[in-house]
Design an enzyme around this catalytic site. Structure first.
Site, PDB file in Angstrom:
ATOM      1  N   CYS A   1       0.835  -1.201   0.000  1.00  0.00           N
ATOM      2  CA  CYS A   1       0.000   0.000   0.000  1.00  0.00           C
ATOM      3  C   CYS A   1       0.875   1.257   0.000  1.00  0.00           C
ATOM      4  O   CYS A   1       1.507   1.551  -1.001  1.00  0.00           O
ATOM      5  CB  CYS A   1      -0.970  -0.047   1.186  1.00  0.00           C
ATOM      6  SG  CYS A   1      -2.384   1.074   1.024  1.00  0.00           S
TER       7      CYS A   1
ATOM      8  N   GLU B   1      -0.823  -8.901   4.948  1.00  0.00           N
ATOM      9  CA  GLU B   1      -0.689  -9.083   6.399  1.00  0.00           C
ATOM     10  C   GLU B   1      -2.036  -9.116   7.107  1.00  0.00           C
ATOM     11  O   GLU B   1      -2.135  -9.565   8.256  1.00  0.00           O
ATOM     12  CB  GLU B   1       0.202  -7.977   6.982  1.00  0.00           C
ATOM     13  CG  GLU B   1      -0.445  -6.626   7.216  1.00  0.00           C
ATOM     14  CD  GLU B   1      -0.601  -5.772   5.965  1.00  0.00           C
ATOM     15  OE1 GLU B   1      -0.968  -4.588   6.106  1.00  0.00           O
ATOM     16  OE2 GLU B   1      -0.348  -6.282   4.847  1.00  0.00           O
TER      17      GLU B   1
ATOM     18  N   HIS C   1      -3.352  -5.786   1.065  1.00  0.00           N
ATOM     19  CA  HIS C   1      -2.679  -6.014   2.344  1.00  0.00           C
ATOM     20  C   HIS C   1      -2.622  -7.509   2.685  1.00  0.00           C
ATOM     21  O   HIS C   1      -3.546  -8.034   3.316  1.00  0.00           O
ATOM     22  CB  HIS C   1      -3.423  -5.284   3.464  1.00  0.00           C
ATOM     23  CG  HIS C   1      -3.258  -3.807   3.455  1.00  0.00           C
ATOM     24  ND1 HIS C   1      -2.314  -3.162   4.214  1.00  0.00           N
ATOM     25  CD2 HIS C   1      -3.929  -2.832   2.776  1.00  0.00           C
ATOM     26  CE1 HIS C   1      -2.399  -1.853   4.019  1.00  0.00           C
ATOM     27  NE2 HIS C   1      -3.371  -1.628   3.142  1.00  0.00           N
TER      28      HIS C   1
END
Length: 217
Positions: free
Chosen positions: A86, A196, A194
């Site tokens: 990002c 994660e 994302h």
């Protein structure tokens, strides 16, 4: 395998990345303040999401001058693995490690949703465990995630097999539905989604886990 997570003023996903790499995958992880230049002992460096330096002027425009980023240039040149997520992707384009730019979303709105994706190239270690054409879903959360580049740059990306991920349903107007790209060598990956945030079933899926496991390969 030791991981470094760069932290800028305004970063807000650094702890999420550390939780994923250290808590979920058991990788020793060190947080690196933007003023540090010592990347020794690290096998990979992650630039997390957020709003580095408040994203004043332009997303990532100020972060590119951080001392840690100057050290990152040498790290990447020596083959070190670099992942920009990002805002981290935006920083990598400003730094020149990846081509193109990330601009305001097509509809000028912040987008926060799960995005269906397609793996286009698995030649990078980050994606080799998925295999080409693998479909996956990762969260996105951005206001300036529209990937833009010249026609010549797009052709270079295509010829180099450097388009890593595409959106299945383009949410932001990115050229050629691009969600993530690599450098020519494949050791640097930038993506707007994302991974994660998709490492544990309790928090919304595990499709991102395989990408981060590429750190171990």
């Amino acid at each position: 395998m030791s991981i470094g997570v760069l932290v800028f003023p305004g970063s807000n996903c650094d702890r999420d990345v550390q939780w994923a790499t250290e808590g979920c995958l058991g990788m020793p992880t060190r947080r690196i303040w933007h003023e540090e230049t010592d990347l020794s002992g690290l096998d990979a460096v992650v630039l997390p999401g957020g709003f580095s330096y408040g994203d004043y002027l332009r997303c990532g425009a100020i972060a590119r001058f951080a001392p840690a980023l100057q050290a990152l240039l040498g790290f990447a040149a020596q083959g070190g693995r670099v992942l920009g997520i990002c805002n981290g992707f935006q920083v990598l384009t400003e730094l020149g490690l990846l081509p193109g730019a990330l601009t305001r979303n097509r509809d000028l709105h912040f987008i926060c949703e799960d995005a269906p994706l397609q793996v286009v190239s698995s030649r990078t270690p980050w994606l080799e465990h998925y295999g080409t054409d693998k479909a996956l879903t990762l969260p996105i959360a951005h206001g300036e995630g529209r990937y833009q580049c010249s026609d010549d740059t797009l052709k270079q990306l295509q010829d180099a097999d450097a388009i890593a991920l595409r959106y299945q349903a383009n949410p932001n107007g990115s050229v050629a539905d691009i969600a993530g790209i690599t450098n020519d060598s494949g050791n640097v990956l930038g993506l707007m989604p994302h991974p994660e945030r998709a490492c544990d079933p309790a928090t919304g899926g595990t499709d991102g886990r395989v990408l981060l496991q590429g750190l171990l390969s």
